[in-house]
Design a protein around this motif. Structure first.
Motif, PDB file in Angstrom:
ATOM      1  N   LEU A  90       0.806  -1.217   0.000  1.00 48.71           N
ATOM      2  CA  LEU A  90       0.000   0.000   0.000  1.00 48.71           C
ATOM      3  C   LEU A  90       0.839   1.267   0.000  1.00 48.71           C
ATOM      4  CD1 LEU A  90      -2.926  -1.093   2.318  1.00 48.71           C
ATOM      5  CD2 LEU A  90      -2.925  -0.842  -0.176  1.00 48.71           C
ATOM      6  N   VAL A 147      -6.925  -0.063  -3.054  1.00 50.63           N
ATOM      7  CA  VAL A 147      -6.624  -0.908  -1.898  1.00 50.63           C
ATOM      8  C   VAL A 147      -7.094  -2.338  -2.181  1.00 50.63           C
ATOM      9  CG1 VAL A 147      -7.138  -1.353   0.545  1.00 50.63           C
ATOM     10  CG2 VAL A 147      -6.628   0.979  -0.221  1.00 50.63           C
ATOM     11  N   PRO A 158     -12.640  -2.876   0.727  1.00 53.94           N
ATOM     12  CA  PRO A 158     -12.273  -1.602   1.343  1.00 53.94           C
ATOM     13  C   PRO A 158     -13.412  -0.579   1.228  1.00 53.94           C
ATOM     14  CG  PRO A 158     -10.570  -2.342  -0.170  1.00 53.94           C
ATOM     15  CD  PRO A 158     -11.770  -3.213  -0.380  1.00 53.94           C
ATOM     16  N   VAL A 205      -5.853   3.150   5.741  1.00 48.52           N
ATOM     17  CA  VAL A 205      -4.896   3.889   4.925  1.00 48.52           C
ATOM     18  C   VAL A 205      -5.341   5.347   4.911  1.00 48.52           C
ATOM     19  CG1 VAL A 205      -3.756   4.072   2.691  1.00 48.52           C
ATOM     20  CG2 VAL A 205      -4.601   1.849   3.481  1.00 48.52           C
ATOM     21  N   THR A 213      -0.210   3.696   6.457  1.00 51.18           N
ATOM     22  CA  THR A 213      -1.023   2.489   6.579  1.00 51.18           C
ATOM     23  C   THR A 213      -0.874   1.943   7.983  1.00 51.18           C
ATOM     24  OG1 THR A 213      -0.693   1.957   4.247  1.00 51.18           O
ATOM     25  CG2 THR A 213      -1.416   0.163   5.673  1.00 51.18           C
TER      26      THR A 213
END
Length: 109
Positions: free
Chosen positions: A22, A33, A50, A76, A81
């Protein structure tokens, strides 16, 4: 629910893989994501989200296999993250578990 030593080790490995993937996409969208998680081999039926909420993209991974309890919650925000490993009973979904923050692992912002 407490994680076993093996699950704690697995949580660290999953967390590092997710953070590394990420960090390559600063401020990712939920679709990005999801793509990153699928690219790491996580199956759609094991991923909750997500989803975007309050300027963050969050997701939950259900990694419970063969009687295990491992779940991961990830968030995130921009280039940061954060992943929280925790244990969950097979009688509930990972998102239903109430927990505190020990064991949080974050990327370098």
């Amino acid at each position: 629910m407490a994680l076993s030593g093996v699950e704690k080790c697995a949580a660290r490995a999953h967390t590092h893989r997710i953070i590394d993937a990420l960090e390559k996409t600063p401020d990712p969208t939920p679709d990005q994501v999801g793509e990153a998680l699928r690219g790491l081999g996580y199956l759609d039926e094991r991923v909750d989200g997500p989803r975007r909420s309050a300027g963050r993209v969050g997701f939950t991974l259900d990694l419970r296999i063969t009687g295990g309890h491992l779940c991961l919650d990830g968030t995130v925000t921009g280039a940061r993250t954060t992943v929280l490993p925790y244990g969950a009973s097979p009688r509930v979904t990972c998102r239903e578990v109430r927990r505190s923050a020990p064991g949080v692992m974050s990327s370098r912002a």
